[in-house]
Design a protein around this motif. Structure first.
Motif, PDB file in Angstrom:
ATOM      1  N   UNK A  44      34.195  10.947  26.579  1.00 43.79           N
ATOM      2  CA  UNK A  44      33.189  11.920  27.010  1.00 43.79           C
ATOM      3  C   UNK A  44      33.862  13.228  27.424  1.00 43.79           C
ATOM      4  N   UNK A  45      34.960  13.133  28.144  1.00 42.72           N
ATOM      5  CA  UNK A  45      35.692  14.336  28.531  1.00 42.72           C
ATOM      6  C   UNK A  45      36.080  15.150  27.299  1.00 42.72           C
ATOM      7  N   UNK A  46      36.647  14.481  26.299  1.00 41.50           N
ATOM      8  CA  UNK A  46      37.084  15.180  25.080  1.00 41.50           C
ATOM      9  C   UNK A  46      35.910  15.791  24.328  1.00 41.50           C
ATOM     10  N   UNK A  47      34.806  15.062  24.255  1.00 42.78           N
ATOM     11  CA  UNK A  47      33.621  15.561  23.555  1.00 42.78           C
ATOM     12  C   UNK A  47      33.108  16.836  24.215  1.00 42.78           C
ATOM     13  N   UNK A  48      32.973  16.808  25.534  1.00 40.62           N
ATOM     14  CA  UNK A  48      32.466  17.973  26.261  1.00 40.62           C
ATOM     15  C   UNK A  48      33.461  19.123  26.167  1.00 40.62           C
ATOM     16  N   UNK A  49      34.712  18.848  26.424  1.00 42.48           N
ATOM     17  CA  UNK A  49      35.743  19.900  26.383  1.00 42.48           C
ATOM     18  C   UNK A  49      35.789  20.570  25.010  1.00 42.48           C
ATOM     19  N   UNK A  50      35.807  19.763  23.946  1.00 39.23           N
ATOM     20  CA  UNK A  50      35.895  20.311  22.592  1.00 39.23           C
ATOM     21  C   UNK A  50      34.649  21.133  22.238  1.00 39.23           C
ATOM     22  N   UNK A  51      33.490  20.652  22.650  1.00 39.15           N
ATOM     23  CA  UNK A  51      32.236  21.357  22.385  1.00 39.15           C
ATOM     24  C   UNK A  51      32.241  22.735  23.072  1.00 39.15           C
ATOM     25  N   UNK A  52      32.696  22.756  24.324  1.00 41.51           N
ATOM     26  CA  UNK A  52      32.749  24.025  25.058  1.00 41.51           C
ATOM     27  C   UNK A  52      33.846  24.942  24.519  1.00 41.51           C
ATOM     28  N   UNK A  53      34.968  24.363  24.144  1.00 34.99           N
ATOM     29  CA  UNK A  53      36.093  25.145  23.630  1.00 34.99           C
ATOM     30  C   UNK A  53      35.694  25.921  22.373  1.00 34.99           C
ATOM     31  N   UNK A  54      34.907  25.286  21.510  1.00 34.19           N
ATOM     32  CA  UNK A  54      34.473  25.924  20.264  1.00 34.19           C
ATOM     33  C   UNK A  54      33.508  27.084  20.523  1.00 34.19           C
ATOM     34  N   UNK A  55      32.876  27.096  21.696  1.00 35.03           N
ATOM     35  CA  UNK A  55      31.814  28.061  21.957  1.00 35.03           C
ATOM     36  C   UNK A  55      32.130  29.064  23.074  1.00 35.03           C
ATOM     37  N   UNK A  56      33.261  28.924  23.723  1.00 35.08           N
ATOM     38  CA  UNK A  56      33.587  29.820  24.830  1.00 35.08           C
ATOM     39  C   UNK A  56      33.967  31.195  24.291  1.00 35.08           C
ATOM     40  N   UNK A  57      33.805  32.205  25.132  1.00 32.03           N
ATOM     41  CA  UNK A  57      34.194  33.556  24.733  1.00 32.03           C
ATOM     42  C   UNK A  57      35.704  33.703  24.842  1.00 32.03           C
ATOM     43  N   UNK A  58      36.231  34.577  24.043  1.00 38.14           N
ATOM     44  CA  UNK A  58      37.672  34.826  24.037  1.00 38.14           C
ATOM     45  C   UNK A  58      38.119  35.276  25.421  1.00 38.14           C
ATOM     46  N   UNK A  59      39.148  34.683  25.942  1.00 35.96           N
ATOM     47  CA  UNK A  59      39.679  35.049  27.250  1.00 35.96           C
ATOM     48  C   UNK A  59      39.152  34.216  28.399  1.00 35.96           C
ATOM     49  N   UNK A  60      38.056  33.498  28.172  1.00 33.59           N
ATOM     50  CA  UNK A  60      37.539  32.663  29.265  1.00 33.59           C
ATOM     51  C   UNK A  60      38.231  31.303  29.235  1.00 33.59           C
ATOM     52  N   UNK A  61      38.377  30.727  30.405  1.00 36.72           N
ATOM     53  CA  UNK A  61      38.991  29.409  30.545  1.00 36.72           C
ATOM     54  C   UNK A  61      37.956  28.494  31.194  1.00 36.72           C
ATOM     55  N   UNK A  62      37.767  27.323  30.596  1.00 36.45           N
ATOM     56  CA  UNK A  62      36.772  26.380  31.089  1.00 36.45           C
ATOM     57  C   UNK A  62      37.469  25.098  31.508  1.00 36.45           C
ATOM     58  N   UNK A  63      37.166  24.654  32.714  1.00 35.92           N
ATOM     59  CA  UNK A  63      37.714  23.408  33.243  1.00 35.92           C
ATOM     60  C   UNK A  63      36.564  22.407  33.354  1.00 35.92           C
ATOM     61  N   UNK A  64      36.690  21.276  32.677  1.00 36.52           N
ATOM     62  CA  UNK A  64      35.675  20.224  32.713  1.00 36.52           C
ATOM     63  C   UNK A  64      36.104  19.178  33.731  1.00 36.52           C
ATOM     64  N   UNK A  65      35.209  18.872  34.656  1.00 35.98           N
ATOM     65  CA  UNK A  65      35.524  17.908  35.709  1.00 35.98           C
ATOM     66  C   UNK A  65      34.226  17.274  36.214  1.00 35.98           C
ATOM     67  N   UNK A  66      34.318  16.508  37.271  1.00 37.45           N
ATOM     68  CA  UNK A  66      33.132  15.886  37.864  1.00 37.45           C
ATOM     69  C   UNK A  66      32.841  16.524  39.220  1.00 37.45           C
ATOM     70  N   UNK A  67      31.614  16.345  39.708  1.00 36.86           N
ATOM     71  CA  UNK A  67      31.318  16.800  41.070  1.00 36.86           C
ATOM     72  C   UNK A  67      32.075  15.934  42.078  1.00 36.86           C
ATOM     73  N   UNK A  68      32.109  16.394  43.306  1.00 32.69           N
ATOM     74  CA  UNK A  68      32.568  15.555  44.405  1.00 32.69           C
ATOM     75  C   UNK A  68      31.360  14.734  44.838  1.00 32.69           C
ATOM     76  N   UNK A  69      31.534  13.427  44.929  1.00 30.56           N
ATOM     77  CA  UNK A  69      30.448  12.547  45.354  1.00 30.56           C
ATOM     78  C   UNK A  69      30.644  12.186  46.821  1.00 30.56           C
ATOM     79  N   UNK A  70      29.700  12.599  47.646  1.00 32.29           N
ATOM     80  CA  UNK A  70      29.712  12.310  49.073  1.00 32.29           C
ATOM     81  C   UNK A  70      28.966  11.005  49.299  1.00 32.29           C
ATOM     82  N   UNK A  71      29.693   9.999  49.753  1.00 27.80           N
ATOM     83  CA  UNK A  71      29.042   8.736  50.068  1.00 27.80           C
ATOM     84  C   UNK A  71      28.170   8.873  51.307  1.00 27.80           C
ATOM     85  N   UNK A  72      27.024   8.219  51.270  1.00 26.57           N
ATOM     86  CA  UNK A  72      26.122   8.269  52.413  1.00 26.57           C
ATOM     87  C   UNK A  72      25.424   6.925  52.576  1.00 26.57           C
TER      88      UNK A  72
END
Length: 188
Positions: free
Chosen positions: A54-82
């Motif tokens: 899933x990480x590779x799929x999302x990263x590759x999809x965004x990489x193909x569509x990002x504007x020149x010079x922009x950097x995109x970091x794919x990660x997860x949210x922080x999950x706060x246990x409650x």
């Protein structure tokens, strides 16, 4: 928009949030919440990890569509246990065990990153939780006659241990979501 592109990248993406760079030349962070089809009362933090595919799929999809010079970091949210601990009263003539289960189910669903929140579309990013809001939600459950007490605890999602004392409000930092765990409900 990176959020929409992330959602389009795979049916395994449930939600996404794009955060602006923290520094002028820093990366745009895209937080990905993977789809999780497990019942809300059985999920763990590991169910919301990005697997390699899933990480590779999302990263590759965004990489193909990002504007020149922009950097995109794919990660997860922080999950706060409650953890929510509540004492409620059943309406006259109602089964306390049935009401207890309804309240537990409602808490697990309400605090879900995928199907929770006031709108049922996942707990809102960066939105804290108050005992007052929970009391209102629980009070609407069929068969609940009243709420006597509600306590909120932040929880370590790895070991289940409570972090600090009970509180009336738990805030979320930017890019964070709640993940409920080990709620306790007593119904009289």
């Amino acid at each position: 928009d990176f959020e929409q592109l992330t959602l389009e990248s795979s049916p395994l993406v449930a939600r996404a949030l794009c955060l602006s760079p923290e520094e002028h030349w820093g990366p745009v962070r895209v937080l990905v919440v993977p789809r999780c089809d497990l019942p809300p009362d059985t999920v763990s933090i590991d169910d919301f990890a990005l697997n390699d595919d899933l990480f590779s799929t999302v990263r590759d999809h965004l990489e193909e569509r990002r504007t020149l010079g922009s950097v995109v970091q794919v990660t997860t949210p922080y999950y706060q246990g409650i953890t929510v601990i509540t004492r409620a009263r059943a309406a006259t003539g109602r089964s306390t065990s049935q009401i207890r289960q309804r309240v537990l189910d409602a808490l697990h669903q309400y605090l879900s990153p995928v199907i929770g929140g006031p709108n049922g579309t996942g707990w809102p990013f960066n939105t804290g939780l108050s005992a007052t809001a929970l009391a209102a939600m629980i009070g609407e459950i069929d068969g609940v006659g009243g709420i006597d007490e509600i306590a909120l605890f932040e929880v370590d999602l790895r070991n289940g241990g409570r972090l600090g004392d009970s509180t009336e409000f738990v805030a979320l930092d930017q890019g964070s979501l709640f993940l409920g765990r080990r709620h306790q409900v007593v119904v009289r």
